[in-house]
Structures are given as structure tokens and as C-alpha cells.
Design a protein around this motif. Structure first.
Motif, PDB file in Angstrom:
ATOM      1  N   GLU A 171     -26.644  -6.513 -15.881  1.00 48.42           N
ATOM      2  CA  GLU A 171     -26.477  -7.708 -15.042  1.00 48.42           C
ATOM      3  C   GLU A 171     -26.767  -7.395 -13.577  1.00 48.42           C
ATOM      4  O   GLU A 171     -27.452  -8.161 -12.902  1.00 48.42           O
ATOM      5  CB  GLU A 171     -25.055  -8.242 -15.175  1.00 48.42           C
ATOM      6  N   GLN A 172     -26.227  -6.295 -13.060  1.00 39.84           N
ATOM      7  CA  GLN A 172     -26.378  -5.955 -11.647  1.00 39.84           C
ATOM      8  C   GLN A 172     -27.828  -5.736 -11.243  1.00 39.84           C
ATOM      9  O   GLN A 172     -28.242  -6.151 -10.166  1.00 39.84           O
ATOM     10  CB  GLN A 172     -25.579  -4.686 -11.309  1.00 39.84           C
ATOM     11  N   TRP A 206     -19.299  -0.011  -8.736  1.00 34.90           N
ATOM     12  CA  TRP A 206     -18.532   0.165  -9.975  1.00 34.90           C
ATOM     13  C   TRP A 206     -17.381   1.159  -9.757  1.00 34.90           C
ATOM     14  O   TRP A 206     -16.243   0.900 -10.139  1.00 34.90           O
ATOM     15  CB  TRP A 206     -19.448   0.659 -11.094  1.00 34.90           C
ATOM     16  N   LYS A 219     -23.344  -2.971 -19.934  1.00 39.21           N
ATOM     17  CA  LYS A 219     -23.608  -4.414 -19.793  1.00 39.21           C
ATOM     18  C   LYS A 219     -23.600  -4.814 -18.320  1.00 39.21           C
ATOM     19  O   LYS A 219     -24.433  -5.607 -17.877  1.00 39.21           O
ATOM     20  CB  LYS A 219     -22.570  -5.226 -20.577  1.00 39.21           C
ATOM     21  N   TRP A 220     -22.673  -4.263 -17.550  1.00 41.53           N
ATOM     22  CA  TRP A 220     -22.556  -4.572 -16.135  1.00 41.53           C
ATOM     23  C   TRP A 220     -23.811  -4.149 -15.371  1.00 41.53           C
ATOM     24  O   TRP A 220     -24.307  -4.888 -14.523  1.00 41.53           O
ATOM     25  CB  TRP A 220     -21.306  -3.888 -15.585  1.00 41.53           C
ATOM     26  N   GLU A 241     -18.836  -1.578 -21.403  1.00 44.99           N
ATOM     27  CA  GLU A 241     -18.835  -2.587 -20.342  1.00 44.99           C
ATOM     28  C   GLU A 241     -19.719  -2.164 -19.172  1.00 44.99           C
ATOM     29  O   GLU A 241     -20.392  -3.000 -18.573  1.00 44.99           O
ATOM     30  CB  GLU A 241     -17.416  -2.871 -19.851  1.00 44.99           C
ATOM     31  N   PHE A 242     -19.695  -0.875 -18.822  1.00 41.74           N
ATOM     32  CA  PHE A 242     -20.540  -0.410 -17.720  1.00 41.74           C
ATOM     33  C   PHE A 242     -22.004  -0.674 -18.029  1.00 41.74           C
ATOM     34  O   PHE A 242     -22.755  -1.146 -17.167  1.00 41.74           O
ATOM     35  CB  PHE A 242     -20.336   1.078 -17.424  1.00 41.74           C
ATOM     36  N   SER A 289     -25.140   0.251  -6.788  1.00 39.72           N
ATOM     37  CA  SER A 289     -24.452  -0.381  -7.917  1.00 39.72           C
ATOM     38  C   SER A 289     -23.359   0.511  -8.485  1.00 39.72           C
ATOM     39  O   SER A 289     -22.247   0.050  -8.732  1.00 39.72           O
ATOM     40  CB  SER A 289     -25.443  -0.750  -9.024  1.00 39.72           C
ATOM     41  N   ARG A 308     -14.488  -0.306  -7.861  1.00 38.52           N
ATOM     42  CA  ARG A 308     -13.779  -1.393  -8.529  1.00 38.52           C
ATOM     43  C   ARG A 308     -13.023  -0.984  -9.795  1.00 38.52           C
ATOM     44  O   ARG A 308     -12.149  -1.713 -10.236  1.00 38.52           O
ATOM     45  CB  ARG A 308     -14.762  -2.499  -8.923  1.00 38.52           C
ATOM     46  N   THR A 309     -13.405   0.115 -10.402  1.00 35.78           N
ATOM     47  CA  THR A 309     -12.845   0.471 -11.700  1.00 35.78           C
ATOM     48  C   THR A 309     -12.268   1.889 -11.686  1.00 35.78           C
ATOM     49  O   THR A 309     -12.610   2.704 -10.840  1.00 35.78           O
ATOM     50  CB  THR A 309     -13.908   0.397 -12.814  1.00 35.78           C
TER      51      THR A 309
END
Length: 179
Positions: free
Chosen positions: A158-159, A100, A154-155, A151-152, A96, A103-104
Motif C-alpha cells: 500500500e505505501q 513502520w 501488505k502495508w 501485515e508489514f 517507509s 509506529r509498530t
């Protein structure tokens, strides 16, 4: 030196109406500037035993640190995520965070395995500031880094299908400005 309140991207609080004029050339940011920015972002913070600023959230804490000397000085925003992961989950966690990181731009996240076998995550973004930086660039970077740290978290929830604590807000964004 002071921050023009209109230069701060909206972080959820009210934007101040007054205009202040700040330096137009490069500035070398310091802890007082970061405190002013955190105040304007309406984020609570503390100064730890080592003299670093820290903004606490429920599931993580973000540190604002200055390291190095003179022209080599670095400003670092480092977030320590408090949610423990089991060593058996490390493979999925690493997949995960690799996703991340691909992508970021920030924060770049890495893992730390403690002696008791728990795995925790740390996010980090850095800026060389020793020779000075644009105040606007500094402000927008710090605000972006703080937002990305939130945001990480929260991400990752979800992941990995993690549940937020019952006390979290409906959108999952706990703020250091909450009492």
C-alpha cells in the motif's frame, strides 16, 4: 510440553476443541514446541540446511531460529521479504520502513543492499528465552510476530503503490498453508 490450543489466538483456521494441560511455570522453548505451534496454526514449514524452521509465503519467508547458549539463548523470528527494490527507490523504501518502525513494535524492519544493487527488506523480532518464559507469552508473541510480518508486507504494498501478484488472494494475505 504441549500447547493449550485455546491459548492460540485465531489465525484464520479452525480452533481445536480439545483442551490440553501444559506446564504452568516457565518453559525454555525449543524447535519441537515451535513446530507444534506452526502445526496448530496450520502453517506449512520446512527445516533448512542449517536446521532452522522456515515458513514460506509467496512474497517472503519467515525463519524461527534459536541462537546462543544456555541462559543467553535467544529465539528470533526473522522474515526475509523477497520483493526486490531498485537502488534508486531506496530513499522512499527507507522512509517507509522508518515510519513502520516508529509506529509498530514488531517486526523491526531494516534493508539490505545486495551486490547487484537490489534492495531487500528483513523484519525481525527477538525474545530472550534462556532462563525460561511463560508458555502463554511465548505462544502469543510468536503468533503476533507472524501476523505482523504478514501485515508489514501488505502495508508496504500500500505505501509504495506496489501491485500484488495476480495469484494472490483478494485480501492479499497469502498463507503458508496454501498448497
Amino acid at each position: 510440553m504441549s500447547i493449550d490450543p485455546s491459548s492460540i489466538p485465531n489465525f484464520g483456521g479452525q480452533q481445536p476443541d480439545q483442551q490440553e494441560t501444559g506446564p504452568t511455570g516457565p518453559v525454555v522453548p525449543d524447535q519441537d514446541l515451535v513446530k507444534q505451534l506452526l502445526d496448530q496454526m496450520e502453517l506449512k514449514y520446512v527445516v533448512d540446511d542449517e536446521g532452522d524452521l522456515a515458513a514460506p509465503w509467496e512474497e517472503f519467508r519467515t525463519y524461527f531460529m534459536f541462537r546462543g547458549e544456555a541462559e543467553q539463548q535467544v529465539f528470533s523470528v526473522r522474515t526475509f521479504y523477497d520483493r526486490p527494490h531498485k537502488i534508486e527507490e531506496k530513499g522512499a523504501v527507507l522512509e517507509s520502513i522508518d515510519d513502520w518502525n516508529r509506529r509498530t513494535l514488531w517486526p523491526k524492519v531494516y534493508s539490505h543492499t545486495h551486490d547487484d544493487g537490489t534492495v531487500r527488506l528483513i523484519g525481525e523480532a527477538q525474545m530472550l528465552i534462556g532462563t525460561g518464559v511463560s508458555l502463554e507469552h511465548f505462544v502469543s508473541s510468536v503468533v503476533s510476530w507472524v501476523r505482523a510480518s504478514i501485515e508489514f508486507d501488505k502495508w508496504m504494498v500500500e505505501q509504495l503503490g506496489l501491485e500484488k501478484d495476480a495469484g494472490s488472494g483478494a485480501d492479499g494475505e497469502d498463507s503458508a498453508s496454501d498448497s
